[in-house]
Design an enzyme around this catalytic site. Structure first.
Site, PDB file in Angstrom:
ATOM      1  N   LYS A 185       0.840  -1.204   0.000  1.00 25.66           N
ATOM      2  CA  LYS A 185       0.000   0.000   0.000  1.00 25.66           C
ATOM      3  C   LYS A 185       0.876   1.255   0.000  1.00 25.66           C
ATOM      4  O   LYS A 185       2.082   1.178   0.222  1.00 25.66           O
ATOM      5  CB  LYS A 185      -0.947  -0.023   1.200  1.00 25.66           C
ATOM      6  CG  LYS A 185      -1.847  -1.287   1.228  1.00 25.66           C
ATOM      7  CD  LYS A 185      -2.898  -1.275   0.135  1.00 25.66           C
ATOM      8  CE  LYS A 185      -3.422  -2.626  -0.321  1.00 25.66           C
ATOM      9  NZ  LYS A 185      -3.968  -3.562   0.594  1.00 25.66           N
TER      10      LYS A 185
HETATM   11  C1  LIG Z   1      -5.078  -4.562   0.848  1.00 21.60           C
HETATM   12  C2  LIG Z   1      -6.535  -4.536   0.678  1.00 21.60           C
HETATM   13  C3  LIG Z   1      -7.407  -4.979   1.691  1.00 21.60           C
HETATM   14  C4  LIG Z   1      -6.982  -5.701   2.938  1.00 21.60           C
HETATM   15  O1  LIG Z   1      -5.951  -5.197   3.614  1.00 21.60           O
HETATM   16  P1  LIG Z   1      -5.032  -6.149   4.544  1.00 21.60           P
HETATM   17  O2  LIG Z   1      -4.317  -5.127   5.367  1.00 21.60           O
HETATM   18  O3  LIG Z   1      -4.141  -6.913   3.637  1.00 21.60           O
HETATM   19  O4  LIG Z   1      -5.919  -6.999   5.353  1.00 21.60           O
HETATM   20  C5  LIG Z   1      -8.754  -4.833   1.493  1.00 21.60           C
HETATM   21  N1  LIG Z   1      -9.255  -4.303   0.377  1.00 21.60           N
HETATM   22  C6  LIG Z   1      -8.463  -3.882  -0.626  1.00 21.60           C
HETATM   23  C7  LIG Z   1      -9.087  -3.287  -1.839  1.00 21.60           C
HETATM   24  C8  LIG Z   1      -7.078  -4.003  -0.521  1.00 21.60           C
HETATM   25  O5  LIG Z   1      -6.312  -3.590  -1.520  1.00 21.60           O
END
Ligand SMILES: *Cc1c(COP(=O)(O)O)cnc(C)c1O
Length: 382
Positions: A185
């Site tokens: 992210k």
């Molecule tokens: C990364 C992501 C998540 C979940 O995040 P985690 O921290 O990996 O649990 C949920 N929705 C979207 C669209 C994502 O890209």
């Protein structure tokens, strides 16, 4: 280890001060949830216009907890997109509710808000939109729809931390807003997430769901009235997140520079003439979490996997975000089938994520574009 000239899909940027800060936390004698988590939550709240924010160990549990706080469970429906990380719809199933998918707007690749009203029933309780690649869903239309039909909104903003809507940061307004700090992210806490809430009672409930439903009072008081889980963030992770926040603007700016360069280079290389789909050129709101192209399936003699393999052979990483969720075995068993959401299915087969991260070099952009355009030209139908 990858070859020195390999361009990965993404990589986190951690500065020395953050690494030193983590060492200090490790030496401090307090490594799990503590002062760093509090400081991270305060910094996130400042970013989100002073709204209450609580940190968690993933951006998945944040959404599940938002659903629980909203009282959503068996017999309820939640409207979402079929083109997202499967966590989005899995948490709806996890609380016992039913996801209701609405097809994409192929231009934004996000939930088509124009189709949402037709999907609302007496069982609908919430809309859970996703800002794919960091391009925000139209928040004015979204919240107007929710207000009109008295629905909760749980924004899956896992990919849009640092994006804005009408100049306001995503997270600074709305209902529930969920962020993820997974290493891919735009800012990371190694693993982690945050939930923006409406008021202190919701924040208190989030704290209970975060740790076994427990409420402590005084030095020895403990009570438990609800079933919570084990979703707390560690101070080590929070320190990483705190070290990322000061770089948010610079990371976003750098991503925008690279995305602009991609668009210009693809246009110059004749991408549109070959039918390659490019992302919308949004440089005001989007944080450019990803740069995704849409392969022209009908003009190609090979499938996406072969193109990814050839990119890999040229030292270029690529990824798929995402296959259409309703065609996974679990969801087929629940009744969905091929043809239900044609735009999501087309994207699920043909969307391709190209390298984009703040420390990517300017020269990497033409290398990726030339490689992909060359591969497409070599595999065109006559
Ligand atoms: C990364 C992501 C998540 C979940 O995040 P985690 O921290 O990996 O649990 C949920 N929705 C979207 C669209 C994502 O890209």
């Amino acid at each position: 280890m990858s070859a020195p000239n390999h361009i990965p899909l993404t990589r986190p940027t951690l500065d020395d001060a953050t690494i030193q800060g983590v060492v200090e936390v490790l030496r401090s004698g307090w490594i799990t949830s503590g002062p760093q988590v509090k400081a991270f939550e305060a910094a996130l709240s400042a970013h989100c216009g002073g709204r209450p924010v609580r940190a968690f160990n993933s951006g998945t549990c944040t959404m599940e907890i938002a659903l629980r706080i909203a009282g959503i469970g068996p017999g309820h429906e939640v409207i979402t997109t079929p083109l997202t990380w499967v966590a989005t719809s899995n948490v709806i199933l996890a609380v016992g509710a039913r996801p209701v998918f609405v097809d994409l707007d192929p231009a934004t690749r996000n939930l088509d808000l124009g189709r949402v009203e037709a999907a609302i029933t007496s069982a609908t309780r919430a809309i859970m939109p996703v800002d794919l690649a960091g391009l925000p869903v139209d928040r004015d239309r979204l919240h107007a729809l929710a207000k009109k039909h008295q629905l909760r909104v749980i924004e899956d903003a896992a990919q849009s931390f640092g994006s804005t809507w009408q100049g306001k940061p995503i997270g600074a307004f709305g209902d529930f807003v969920s962020f993820s700090f997974h290493p891919n992210k735009n800012i990371t806490a190694i693993e982690g997430g945050a939930l923006v809430l409406n008021d202190e009672p919701e924040a208190k409930l989030a704290e209970q769901y975060r740790l076994q439903g427990v409420v402590r009072t005084g030095l020895d008081g403990m009570e438990c009235e609800i079933v919570g889980g084990k979703f707390n963030l560690t101070d080590v992770a929070a320190r990483v997140g705190l070290g990322q926040l000061p770089h948010l603007v610079e990371f976003t700016e750098r991503r925008r520079v690279l995305a602009r360069a991609y668009l210009a280079k693809f246009e110059a290389a004749g991408a549109s003439r070959l039918g390659l789909g490019l992302p919308l050129p949004n440089f005001t709101d989007a944080n450019w979490h990803m740069f995704q192209v849409m392969l022209p399936e009908e003009r190609l003699t090979v499938k996406r996997a072969a193109i990814m393999e050839q990119l890999q052979a040229s030292g270029i990483g690529s990824g798929v975000h995402y296959p259409a969720i309703h065609l996974f075995k679990l969801y087929r068993k629940l009744g969905w089938k091929d043809g239900d959401f044609p735009h999501a299915e087309y994207a699920g087969r043909n969307i391709l994520t190209l390298p984009l991260f703040p420390t990517m070099a300017d020269a990497d952009v033409p290398r990726v574009v030339d490689a992909l355009m060359g591969i497409i030209r070599q595999n065109l139908k006559p």
